[in-house]
Design an enzyme around this catalytic site. Structure first.
Site, PDB file in Angstrom:
ATOM      1  CG  HIS A  25      -3.527  15.952   4.941  1.00 34.46           C
ATOM      2  ND1 HIS A  25      -4.901  15.987   4.983  1.00 34.46           N
ATOM      3  CD2 HIS A  25      -3.166  14.665   5.217  1.00 34.46           C
ATOM      4  CE1 HIS A  25      -5.366  14.783   5.273  1.00 34.46           C
ATOM      5  NE2 HIS A  25      -4.339  13.968   5.427  1.00 34.46           N
ATOM      6  CG  HIS A  60       0.939  13.058   5.750  1.00 37.42           C
ATOM      7  ND1 HIS A  60       1.331  12.990   4.441  1.00 37.42           N
ATOM      8  CD2 HIS A  60      -0.331  12.588   5.793  1.00 37.42           C
ATOM      9  CE1 HIS A  60       0.333  12.494   3.713  1.00 37.42           C
ATOM     10  NE2 HIS A  60      -0.690  12.241   4.523  1.00 37.42           N
ATOM     11  CD  GLU A 107     -10.070  -4.987 -16.282  1.00 37.11           C
ATOM     12  OE1 GLU A 107     -10.214  -6.062 -16.897  1.00 37.11           O
ATOM     13  OE2 GLU A 107      -9.062  -4.731 -15.576  1.00 37.11           O
ATOM     14  CG  HIS A 120     -14.535 -15.007 -15.878  1.00 37.24           C
ATOM     15  ND1 HIS A 120     -13.561 -15.394 -14.988  1.00 37.24           N
ATOM     16  CD2 HIS A 120     -13.871 -14.424 -16.916  1.00 37.24           C
ATOM     17  CE1 HIS A 120     -12.366 -15.080 -15.468  1.00 37.24           C
ATOM     18  NE2 HIS A 120     -12.534 -14.486 -16.637  1.00 37.24           N
TER      19      HIS A 120
END
Length: 662
Positions: free
Chosen positions: A32, A263, A411, A473
């Protein structure tokens, strides 16, 4: 108009970055080039006028940290390290960019390259790691003072970093904590791989950062004076700063600058030749004039002087020994003795206790002795039990000397920040959430393992024992999926003694992360001896059979007591069953073959018992081995009812054993 001496020097220095980046990507035929070319001006200003570093000692504790969050532009940092005099980054390494055996990987890798602070490439991870670096710096500053700890965390991030969801978790936490020594230079080039940013995103990033409590400065990323002015303003801010550097990707390339074609692929020989001509760089591939090398060595000399002065201050400090110990990751003395006293008390009166509660009790002892441990939770402290009396003082803006971080419902950001804290040094981070939400943190857990960092993930509510919260859960595949990540140790202890032993191992493990998978529900004790850490090899014979063994039960966590109950019942029918507790399958599989066979036997039939999926167990029990566990998602009901519903009971184990023995 002719350039002044300082302007010409800057031009030569930034062109050296661009040239090396173009040449290395072309030689590798992959990479890149666009980002290093576009951010060459800003990076030159940062490293020559602001960064505090010493190339002769890349691990100087009070150096500024530079994080290339846009890791695909790795030739930017490799060029900077080479030009500023980091010995490991030779020209041969630059020439062997992206080749097997070189340290110049396609994306920067921590531990392979001195001067690379963290492994980046997965976009957004770097800026999120930086929050941990900046937080650790403020915490260590509060602990040891300005004379020993006082440095910045600089980040170069791209549009992709800011699009990734983890960036929002990171910047909102940094803004809340007012981490003013974190400065992000945004490569605002408006280009992604597929084209212009506006084909997929219309976010006003500057307002987003402002909304999260950041100072935002806009500047021309190609104007050295303006970039320097922006950095000076950022250093005076009392909150973290985003410097929006408006840039052109592939700056200088006559045909590809400002386009997505700059890029992620080589520019091509013709375009490189035209670019060098446009930049006024009349040098062949990988050629850097001596006068440019001399210019680039100046900031390193300045850094060496600052380093020498810092060493003198450290030598005069009464905290020098403790600071050095902490930064070297050495644990304080006495903690194992204190933990052994606690384990002995458990052996004398083994409790029936959820292992999450047992974990909290063990942590009370450990954190009282190990002052480097920093705790936290993703808004689940009441469930995770990670806060202890020793860590109850919360880290907040202006109070960085505490030992507990309220990560909020972040998280992924939490895990990435803990990686940054561990990489910074001086702290041992651990924090909690529910095991099912490991999925939200998994990319950062993987990087903990890849970078071999001591990060401890406390994952409670580890099975269908969660109960009424239902299958959303209830972890089913999560333990297996975490075990599948190389270099992660997943601990699933059976009772309070095993929990303390697993914590002992996790804290001492300094070459990789640990996951503590802990129950919500109470579990009966299976051990009444604590003289030796039986968990230290991952698995062990908990209960030998009553005679010559007919079958082996291998269980982890909350299912170990079921194996014990089944073995005791079978003994009445003159069937001898060996019970193996397997708190850490990963660690067990690292043992020698002789030990493994001594524990599980060679040709005996085997049954694995775990309230999760079978994946990962066949290596021990064989394809024809028995498995008592889950093969579907859970359901909403009390946990005890679910274990019966899914057949994870001692009665099922007994029936399976009799079937296999015949």
């Amino acid at each position: 108009m002719a350039l002044s001496k300082s302007e010409q020097d800057h031009q030569d220095m930034r062109n050296a970055i661009a040239a090396l980046s173009m040449d290395a990507v072309q030689a590798a035929n992959s990479g890149h080039p666009g980002m290093p070319m576009g951010m060459a001006d800003a990076a030159t200003v940062l490293f020559t006028k602001f960064m505090k570093f010493d190339p002769s000692d890349p691990n100087w504790a009070d150096r500024d940290r530079f994080i290339l969050s846009a890791g695909h532009g790795s030739m930017l940092i490799y060029s900077l390290l080479h030009l500023t005099g980091y010995k490991a980054m030779t020209m041969d390494q630059i020439k062997n960019f992206r080749q097997l055996g070189s340290i110049t990987a396609g994306h920067p890798e921590y531990g392979h390259v001195p001067g690379v602070e963290t492994t980046t490439g997965p976009l957004g991870q770097g800026i999120a790691n930086a929050v941990g670096f900046a937080l650790a710096e403020r915490h260590m500053n509060a602990r040891y003072g300005d004379d020993i700890v006082d440095h910045y965390t600089y980040v170069i991030a791209g549009d992709g970093c800011l699009m990734e969801g983890i960036s929002q978790e990171a910047i909102s936490l940094a803004g809340h904590l007012k981490l003013n020594k974190m400065i992000v230079l945004w490569d605002d080039n408006s280009i992604t791989i597929d084209g212009a940013v506006d084909i997929s995103d219309s976010t006003n990033q500057k307002k987003r950062f402002e909304a999260c409590g950041w100072k935002v400065i806009e500047t021309d990323g190609h104007d050295a004076r303006k970039v320097a002015n922006a950095l000076r303003r950022a250093q005076k801010s009392d909150v973290p700063t985003l410097i929006a550097c408006k840039t052109v990707i592939g700056k200088g390339a006559p045909n590809k600058a400002g386009t997505s074609s700059a890029h992620g692929s080589p520019l091509g020989d013709d375009e490189i030749s035209a670019t060098k001509k446009a930049l006024g760089w009349d040098h062949g591939p990988f050629e850097i004039p001596d006068h440019v090398y001399k210019l680039w060595k100046r900031p390193g000399r300045k850094g060496r002087k600052a380093h020498k002065e810092w060493k003198a201050r450290l030598k005069d400090s009464s905290q020098a020994d403790d600071f050095t110990r902490a930064m070297n990751g050495k644990l304080e003395d006495g903690w194992l003795d204190a933990l052994q006293v606690y384990k002995d008390s458990l052996a004398q009166d083994p409790p029936k206790l959820a292992t999450r509660a047992a974990s909290g009790n063990a942590l009370k002892i450990i954190t009282n002795s190990l002052t480097d441990m920093i705790s936290g939770s993703a808004d689940l402290e009441g469930s995770n039990k990670t806060k202890t009396p020793a860590t109850s003082n919360e880290i907040q803006a202006g109070n960085y000397g505490g030992r507990y971080v309220n990560y909020g419902i972040r998280e992924h950001g939490m895990a990435a920040a803990m990686n940054g804290m561990a990489l910074h040094g001086g702290v041992i981070p651990y924090a909690g959430t529910f095991l099912v939400f490991a999925d939200y943190a998994r990319p950062s857990i993987r990087l903990s393992a890849l970078m071999e960092q001591r990060v401890i993930y406390v994952m409670t509510h580890d099975s269908i024992g969660v109960g009424e919260d239902g299958p959303t859960h209830q972890p089913v595949e999560h333990v297996a999926s975490l075990r599948a990540i190389p270099n992660v140790h997943v601990y699933r202890p059976a009772d309070a003694i095993e929990t303390a032993e697993c914590w002992e191992l996790a804290v001492q493990r300094d070459n990789g992360p640990s996951v503590m998978a802990l129950t919500r529900q109470g579990v009966p004790p299976v051990r009444d001896d604590a003289a030796k850490n039986w968990c230290e090899r991952g698995g062990y014979v908990l209960k030998p059979g009553t005679g010559a063994d007919d079958i082996v039960f291998i269980a982890s966590g909350s299912e170990v007591h079921l194996a014990v109950e089944a073995a005791e019942a079978l003994a009445k029918d003159m069937i001898s069953a060996r019970v193996v507790s397997m708190p850490c399958l990963d660690l067990f599989l690292e043992q020698d073959e002789k030990y493994i066979r001594s524990v599980i036997g060679k040709d005996l039939p085997k049954i694995a018992i775990e309230a999760g999926i079978r994946q990962g167990w066949d290596g021990l029990i064989g394809r024809n081995g028995g498995f008592i566990g889950m093969n579907s998602f859970g359901a909403s009901a009390p946990g005890a009812d679910l274990f019966k519903h899914f057949g994870i009971t001692s009665e099922t184990v007994i029936a399976k054993a009799k079937e296999m023995i015949g």
